[in-house]
Write a protein that holds these residues in place. Sequence first.
Motif, PDB file in Angstrom:
ATOM      1  N   MET A 160      -4.614  -5.463 -13.442  1.00 45.81           N
ATOM      2  CA  MET A 160      -4.746  -6.358 -14.617  1.00 45.81           C
ATOM      3  C   MET A 160      -5.355  -6.407 -15.866  1.00 45.81           C
ATOM      4  O   MET A 160      -5.187  -5.753 -17.127  1.00 45.81           O
ATOM      5  CB  MET A 160      -3.801  -6.998 -14.246  1.00 45.81           C
ATOM      6  CG  MET A 160      -2.675  -7.979 -15.273  1.00 45.81           C
ATOM      7  SD  MET A 160      -1.309  -6.872 -15.668  1.00 45.81           S
ATOM      8  CE  MET A 160      -0.372  -7.305 -14.648  1.00 45.81           C
ATOM      9  N   THR A 195       0.262 -10.207  -3.905  1.00 47.13           N
ATOM     10  CA  THR A 195      -0.193  -9.284  -5.081  1.00 47.13           C
ATOM     11  C   THR A 195      -1.992  -8.895  -4.560  1.00 47.13           C
ATOM     12  O   THR A 195      -2.023  -9.787  -3.694  1.00 47.13           O
ATOM     13  CB  THR A 195      -0.707 -10.620  -6.001  1.00 47.13           C
ATOM     14  OG1 THR A 195       0.807 -10.176  -6.057  1.00 47.13           O
ATOM     15  CG2 THR A 195      -1.380  -9.794  -7.092  1.00 47.13           C
ATOM     16  N   LEU A 199       1.594 -11.301 -10.858  1.00 39.75           N
ATOM     17  CA  LEU A 199       0.314 -11.452 -10.597  1.00 39.75           C
ATOM     18  C   LEU A 199       0.898 -13.256  -9.361  1.00 39.75           C
ATOM     19  O   LEU A 199       0.308 -13.558  -8.016  1.00 39.75           O
ATOM     20  CB  LEU A 199      -0.512 -12.003 -10.795  1.00 39.75           C
ATOM     21  CG  LEU A 199      -0.820 -10.516 -11.725  1.00 39.75           C
ATOM     22  CD1 LEU A 199      -1.646 -10.403 -12.503  1.00 39.75           C
ATOM     23  CD2 LEU A 199      -0.658  -9.288 -10.822  1.00 39.75           C
ATOM     24  N   THR A 239       5.436  -7.940  -9.231  1.00 38.45           N
ATOM     25  CA  THR A 239       4.513  -8.820  -7.950  1.00 38.45           C
ATOM     26  C   THR A 239       4.592  -9.997  -8.641  1.00 38.45           C
ATOM     27  O   THR A 239       3.914 -11.343  -8.919  1.00 38.45           O
ATOM     28  CB  THR A 239       2.891  -8.611  -8.653  1.00 38.45           C
ATOM     29  OG1 THR A 239       2.848  -8.461 -10.036  1.00 38.45           O
ATOM     30  CG2 THR A 239       2.137  -6.812  -8.109  1.00 38.45           C
ATOM     31  N   ALA A 268      -5.062  -5.257  -8.116  1.00 38.87           N
ATOM     32  CA  ALA A 268      -3.836  -6.048  -8.822  1.00 38.87           C
ATOM     33  C   ALA A 268      -4.458  -6.449  -9.486  1.00 38.87           C
ATOM     34  O   ALA A 268      -4.130  -6.293 -11.299  1.00 38.87           O
ATOM     35  CB  ALA A 268      -2.439  -6.340  -8.209  1.00 38.87           C
ATOM     36  N   TYR A 269      -4.911  -7.743  -9.665  1.00 40.15           N
ATOM     37  CA  TYR A 269      -6.068  -8.637 -10.364  1.00 40.15           C
ATOM     38  C   TYR A 269      -6.795  -7.763 -10.933  1.00 40.15           C
ATOM     39  O   TYR A 269      -6.684  -7.928 -12.677  1.00 40.15           O
ATOM     40  CB  TYR A 269      -6.358  -9.796 -10.007  1.00 40.15           C
ATOM     41  CG  TYR A 269      -5.266 -10.725  -9.256  1.00 40.15           C
ATOM     42  CD1 TYR A 269      -5.082 -11.666 -10.879  1.00 40.15           C
ATOM     43  CD2 TYR A 269      -4.891 -10.906  -7.834  1.00 40.15           C
ATOM     44  CE1 TYR A 269      -3.474 -12.325  -9.407  1.00 40.15           C
ATOM     45  CE2 TYR A 269      -4.421 -12.367  -7.089  1.00 40.15           C
ATOM     46  CZ  TYR A 269      -3.434 -12.481  -8.197  1.00 40.15           C
ATOM     47  OH  TYR A 269      -2.661 -13.908  -7.890  1.00 40.15           O
ATOM     48  N   SER A 280       3.640  -5.992 -13.608  1.00 44.17           N
ATOM     49  CA  SER A 280       3.676  -7.421 -13.479  1.00 44.17           C
ATOM     50  C   SER A 280       4.815  -7.680 -13.144  1.00 44.17           C
ATOM     51  O   SER A 280       5.133  -8.563 -12.527  1.00 44.17           O
ATOM     52  CB  SER A 280       3.461  -8.299 -15.154  1.00 44.17           C
ATOM     53  OG  SER A 280       4.147  -8.942 -15.337  1.00 44.17           O
TER      54      SER A 280
END
Length: 219
Positions: free
Chosen positions: A182, A174, A169, A166, A178-179, A163
Amino acid sequence: MRKMRPLEPVLEAIRSAKSIALLCHVSPDGDTIGSAMALRQGLLQLGRPITMFCQDPVPEYLTFLPGAEGFRLPENVAEGEMFDLLLCVDVSDEKRMGTCAPLFARAKHTAQIDHHDTNTDFCEVNCVDGAAPACALVAYELLQRLGCTITPEIALCLAVALSTDTGHLAYASTTPEAYRVMGELVEAGAPMAEAYRRLYRERPPRQVALLARALESLR
């Protein structure tokens, strides 16, 4: 864009080491601190003694992370204390080690994980993914491939690391990965609502007072 992820040599270095030191960069941020703490908790599952080092104390806004009190300053290391492996976490070059450099020099072996495209490959084993928006993504994959259980505490440390590097995000760097990661960390138990409040909604009184003084002269 540089993109390399030769994790296997790092995995082998970890598996072969009897003692491991994790090293964070100077003026530490959420990515280096969170990734190192997640690695420590994961590697402890393998039954190895793990020590974390940083030239500077953990920033106040990160002290809520589990295990933040476990960092050692380099000046507190015994003269003859050595480690089989020194693993640098999110350290782009040797200067970023600061006063921890002597630990690096006398370690039996050195390795690193990082995401900075400017990394100078200063370790014996270098795993650098220049396309990753945070070192946390490399740390997460490393722990998975070692067979470590991603506990809620580990998930929280990695989620905070991801977090903070980025912009929660929001930065252009990003990636879809990464999404996805997470989401997996939240599924593993990372309390992101609480972490978001701690990271982005709370400020120490002295910081608010400083902002107030700055706003008085705003033009």
